[in-house]
Design a protein around this motif. Structure first.
Motif, PDB file in Angstrom:
ATOM      1  N   ILE A  92      41.368  42.602  42.425  1.00 20.83           N
ATOM      2  CA  ILE A  92      40.834  43.957  42.594  1.00 20.83           C
ATOM      3  C   ILE A  92      39.354  43.973  42.259  1.00 20.83           C
ATOM      4  CG2 ILE A  92      43.003  45.142  42.196  1.00 20.83           C
ATOM      5  CD1 ILE A  92      42.080  45.591  39.334  1.00 20.83           C
ATOM      6  N   ALA A  93      38.631  44.796  43.019  1.00 23.08           N
ATOM      7  CA  ALA A  93      37.185  44.884  42.814  1.00 23.08           C
ATOM      8  C   ALA A  93      36.854  46.184  42.092  1.00 23.08           C
ATOM      9  CB  ALA A  93      36.461  44.806  44.150  1.00 23.08           C
ATOM     10  N   ILE A  94      37.126  46.205  40.839  1.00 22.48           N
ATOM     11  CA  ILE A  94      36.864  47.422  40.059  1.00 22.48           C
ATOM     12  C   ILE A  94      35.993  47.047  38.870  1.00 22.48           C
ATOM     13  CG2 ILE A  94      37.895  49.211  38.638  1.00 22.48           C
ATOM     14  CD1 ILE A  94      40.331  48.940  40.475  1.00 22.48           C
ATOM     15  N   SER A  95      34.970  47.867  38.647  1.00 22.49           N
ATOM     16  CA  SER A  95      34.082  47.540  37.524  1.00 22.49           C
ATOM     17  C   SER A  95      34.633  48.142  36.237  1.00 22.49           C
ATOM     18  CB  SER A  95      32.680  48.070  37.798  1.00 22.49           C
ATOM     19  OG  SER A  95      32.731  49.469  37.796  1.00 22.49           O
ATOM     20  N   LEU A  96      34.094  47.659  35.139  1.00 21.62           N
ATOM     21  CA  LEU A  96      34.496  48.165  33.820  1.00 21.62           C
ATOM     22  C   LEU A  96      34.202  49.653  33.698  1.00 21.62           C
ATOM     23  CD1 LEU A  96      35.376  47.672  30.887  1.00 21.62           C
ATOM     24  CD2 LEU A  96      33.019  47.126  30.366  1.00 21.62           C
ATOM     25  N   ASN A  97      33.065  50.056  34.290  1.00 22.23           N
ATOM     26  CA  ASN A  97      32.672  51.456  34.185  1.00 22.23           C
ATOM     27  C   ASN A  97      33.730  52.376  34.750  1.00 22.23           C
ATOM     28  OD1 ASN A  97      30.405  50.788  32.954  1.00 22.23           O
ATOM     29  ND2 ASN A  97      29.003  51.243  34.672  1.00 22.23           N
ATOM     30  N   THR A  98      34.257  52.035  35.849  1.00 25.17           N
ATOM     31  CA  THR A  98      35.280  52.856  36.465  1.00 25.17           C
ATOM     32  C   THR A  98      36.453  53.025  35.512  1.00 25.17           C
ATOM     33  OG1 THR A  98      34.643  51.680  38.457  1.00 25.17           O
ATOM     34  CG2 THR A  98      36.516  53.191  38.624  1.00 25.17           C
TER      35      THR A  98
END
Lengths: 177, 99, 630
Positions: free
Chosen positions: B2-8
């Motif tokens: 998955i391409a999800i950043s920590l910020n999200t």
């Protein structure tokens, strides 16, 4: 996979909001379970399968069920729901919401303004968690054990149905028999 | 993958946290307040796990386990207190309008 | 024998303790035995030590007995130690010897008083403290005694405390002397600053090496010590308390406010002679203070009607003579006059007490009269005391001691013709008011019947003191009349001898004859005005000027009036306006502020957890906002 994550996140947030706004406590509890399950999905997707299992087993399975048992024990009726409705509508809850919203925006700003990077994506197997838990964090485990012990004893002591005892100084002469 | 950043992740956790916080502030029923606190705890744990996943380390998950422990103990004691309230202050209203 | 020195002050203190603790239980008879006995033993030991001192003087003419260390802190070390030399010998002798007679007298004077044992307790404490003052070998011990006698003076002036006027007089005495004591304390600090020691002998021996003559520090510290002496000895400008101090029992006036305590200032200056010699300015100040005081008090004495107040003003005036003597550098003459004065003034007060006792406690002498026949012993002894006070030539001790001072006021190292003129004029005034008192009290017709005839316990002290008042002067005769110098030889070891000045024999004879003639003339004028032809005085006082003058002199030259306007009223005004202490405003404001905050925060304490959570969130919001903005 990314889509799945976002859907799970959305479900978790919406379910949380529903929990907060319900008037029937059983409904609120069921939404809470949904929220926890969605969270578990998120955990699984970001590579923490062990924690996802824990979330489902302990949080949703044990703690929430405990809640449900207590609610059933208290034997609440329709009146309670009516009262909740009255309380929820009359009291102004704009100010706390506004406050929280501002706080949320500020924290969001702080988070966004910081550096960011995509997730590592590495699966962390339960074995690794266990090893770490029982080596580095052993003292934490001990403390948690003590806490749970205290919780058990405390819960037992507090919830016990107590005999109504009057101090001997407060008794009147005739009432002794 | 998955391409999800920590910020999200952190923003999701914050949203949930503040939802719980609003719940604590606006509800008068102690049971709802307890549940809202559970939401907050859960959100905090979520943030921990996200942060741990970011670095690919197990520490975040361990922190979540501790939070879980705390929540369990807290719920046990809290519910015991609620039962005690209910028994001692039996009122016509079945739910306790405490706090 | 010298080793028994410590017993001298111990007996009075022991007597005080016994009387203070068991006074009520042991009754009057035993109280009298304890009170008089302790002083008697003390006097006996003093006399024995004195005899040995005369026949077999200790090494260096001084004996030091160190009992124990009182305070030791770094280089500040004070011992409880007694220093006996010629000067303290004379003072200790006078204190215990005169004190003994006065105690004996008191057993009769105070016989009907309910505070009998309390009186003797105070008196014993006084004698102990006074001995501490004169025998202490360091200035701190001296100061302890100094304050101790001040306390006893306060307690005894206000002895009959039921009358508020007595309490007022006691407070006045205490506060006025306190002004001097404060100055003296500062003086002691300066001495310690300069010498790093408070030991008197050490200071006197080191002073000439540390200070050059006329050193500013020397002048300042000696002037401050003079301030203390002025307060204690009731000299100008702090003389106002002594006449009011006559509110106490008459034996108190005799012992404390005439013979001993008020001469503590004389002792202090005589004791610190070494540093006074380094400060010529201070010497001049001492002489001027003495001369001014003897005149002021003499004038005030002329118009008094209260027999004890006449004596009080005469005391102030005679101590003025002593200061004059010290100021011109005639040290031993001043101490000699102190000794003679102690005898005749104690005698006068005791005799006055006997008269007051015999006249229904009436103190106004114009209501008395004709007592010479009724009270012969009292009359003759009072006459002897008066003659000595008025310095009746040749036959009285007062003549020899005062004559020496008058002559040295001119011829002494610091003497001048003006001081001499003041002294001669003062002697004339003294003779006038003394014999005015004698004529008014003892002659003329008897106006009141006798309420109390004195017994042997009054007569013996009177006769003993009269003996010394008459013959005590023959141990020191001036150069023109036999030139006997027993006393000044004795004092030579402790006090510097008179140096410098001029010694024309013809001038000395002129001075003596003039003083004698003026004294006799004054006595005759007093006789003429107050016995023979009272009408002149009544006529004079009935005129406007005469009445004003009389009132002015009666009030002690208006010093009370002046001080009331100068110090008391501004002070009272200040304290009135500042009744609600303005500094307090600040301290009232602080709790007020705290209370306001309390009211403010009270609203937050609702008992509702939700509110508390809102509060927490608000706080978090504020802190995070700060983080965000910064």
């Amino acid at each position: 996979m990314t889509i799945l994550f976002y859907i799970a996140a959305l479900i978790a947030i919406v379910a949380s909001i529903m929990v907060v706004t319900r008037t029937n406590i059983i409904h609120a509890l069921l939404y809470m379970v949904i929220s926890l399950l969605a969270t578990a999905v998120m955990f699984f997707l970001i590579g923490a399968p062990f924690i996802a299992a824990m979330e489902i087993i302990i949080y949703a399975g044990a703690i929430m069920v405990l809640f449900v048992f207590v609610v059933m024990m208290l034997n609440l009726g329709k009146q309670a729901v009516e009262q909740e409705k009255r309380w929820l509508s009359t009291e102004g809850w704009y100010f706390p919401s506004l406050l929280s919203l501002i706080l949320l925006l500020e924290i969001g700003y702080l988070i966004v303004s910081g550096q960011t990077a995509p997730f590592n994506g590495r699966q962390i197997p339960p074995a690794e968690v266990g090893k770490e838990l029982y080596s580095t964090y052993l003292i934490g485990v001990e403390l948690a054990a003590i806490l749970l012990m205290a919780g058990i004893i405390g819960a037992y002591h507090l919830a016990r149905r107590k005999k109504y005892v009057v101090h001997r100084f407060l008794k009147t002469e005739g009432a002794e028999q | 993958m998955i391409a999800i950043s920590l910020n999200t992740g952190l923003i999701i956790a914050s949203i949930m946290f503040f939802t719980g916080l609003i719940g604590v502030m606006i509800r008068k029923n102690i049971m709802f307040m307890l549940i809202s606190i559970e939401i907050m705890l859960n959100a905090a744990g979520l943030a921990f796990v996200f942060a741990g996943a970011q670095h690919g380390q197990a520490d975040g998950q361990i922190m979540f386990l501790f939070i879980l422990t705390t929540a369990a103990a807290e719920v046990a004691v809290g519910l015991a207190l609620i039962i005690q309230f209910y028994q001692n202050l039996k009122r016509s209203i079945p739910m306790l309008p405490i706090i | 024998m010298y080793d028994l020195l410590w017993l001298v002050p111990t007996f009075p203190f022991l007597g005080f303790l016994i009387l203070a603790i068991f006074g009520k239980k042991i009754g009057k008879k035993l109280s009298a035995v304890v009170g008089v006995g302790s002083i008697g033993l003390s006097a006996l030991i003093t006399i024995l030590i004195g005899i040995q001192f005369l026949t077999n003087p200790p090494e260096g003419h001084a004996f030091v007995q160190t009992l124990w260390t009182w305070i030791a802190a770094d280089d500040f070390k004070v011992n409880i130690a007694f220093h006996l030399d010629a000067l303290s010998m004379v003072f200790a002798f006078v204190v215990t010897f005169v004190g003994f007679w006065i105690h004996l007298y008191s057993t009769e004077y105070m016989a009907d008083d309910e505070g009998f044992s309390r009186f003797f307790a105070y008196m014993n404490l006084f004698v102990g403290a006074m001995l501490m003052l004169v025998m202490g070998d360091n200035l701190l011990l001296l100061y302890l005694g100094w304050e101790g006698v001040g306390l006893c003076s306060y307690l005894l002036i206000g002895f009959w405390y039921r009358d508020p006027a007595n309490g007022y007089a006691a407070r006045k005495a205490f506060i006025v002397t306190r002004v001097g004591d404060a100055a003296m304390a500062v003086g002691l600090f300066m001495l310690f600053y300069s010498f790093k020691s408070l030991n008197i002998q050490e200071i006197l021996s080191v002073a000439p090496h540390v200070w050059s003559p006329g050193n500013k520090l020397a002048v300042a510290s000696t002037l401050l010590l003079l301030g203390g002496a002025v307060g204690k000895s009731a000299q100008l400008p702090l003389q106002v308390w002594l006449p009011d101090a006559m509110a106490g029992p008459t034996p108190t006036s005799a012992l404390i406010h005439a013979a001993t305590m008020v001469t503590a200032g004389v002792y202090l200056i005589a004791r610190m002679n070494g540093i006074y010699l380094l400060a010529p300015l201070s010497m001049t100040a001492v002489a001027i203070v003495g001369a001014a005081t003897l005149l002021v008090a003499g004038f005030a004495g002329m118009a008094q009607t209260d027999i004890k107040r006449v004596l009080a003003y005469s005391t102030v005036s005679q101590i003025g003579y002593m200061f004059l003597a010290l100021g011109v550098g005639a040290w031993s003459a001043g101490v000699f006059h102190f000794m003679i004065h102690a005898f005749f003034k104690a005698l006068l007060f005791l005799a006055a007490g006997a008269i007051i006792l015999a006249q229904h406690h009436e103190q106004n002498m114009f209501k008395m009269g004709g007592l010479a026949k009724a009270l012969p012993v009292t009359f003759w002894t009072f006459l002897i005391g008066s003659a000595s006070l008025a310095a009746l030539p040749l036959i009285t001790a007062g003549f020899y001691s005062k004559d020496a001072i008058i002559w040295y006021a001119w011829s002494g190292p610091n003497g001048s013709i003006y001081l001499w003129m003041a002294a001669v004029f003062g002697a004339m005034v003294t003779a006038f008011y003394t014999f005015r008192m004698v004529f008014v009290t003892f002659f003329g017709e008897q106006k009141m019947e006798i309420s109390h005839y004195p017994t042997w316990r009054v007569h013996i002290p009177l006769i003993a003191l009269a003996f010394f008042a008459l013959f005590g002067g023959f141990i020191e005769l001036p150069g023109t009349l036999g030139h006997l110098t027993l006393f000044s030889d004795f004092m030579k070891s402790a006090l510097p001898v008179v140096e410098g000045g001029h010694h024309e024999v013809s001038l000395e004879i002129f001075s003596q004859v003039l003083t004698a003639v003026l004294a006799l003339v004054s006595i005759f004028v007093a006789y003429y005005l107050y016995l023979k032809n009272m009408q002149i005085v009544t006529n004079f006082t009935s005129t406007k000027f005469g009445h004003g003058l009389q009132q002015f002199l009666l009030s002690g030259l208006g010093f009370d009036w002046l001080y009331e306007r100068l110090f008391i009223r501004p002070y009272v005004w200040l304290s009135r306006t500042n009744k609600r202490d303005f500094i307090d405003f600040f301290y009232v404001f602080l709790p007020w502020l705290a209370r306001q905050f309390h009211y403010l925060f009270k609203y937050t304490q609702t008992g509702k957890v939700r509110r508390y959570v809102v509060g927490i969130v608000f706080g978090v919001l504020v802190s995070i906002t700060i983080v965000v903005i910064l």
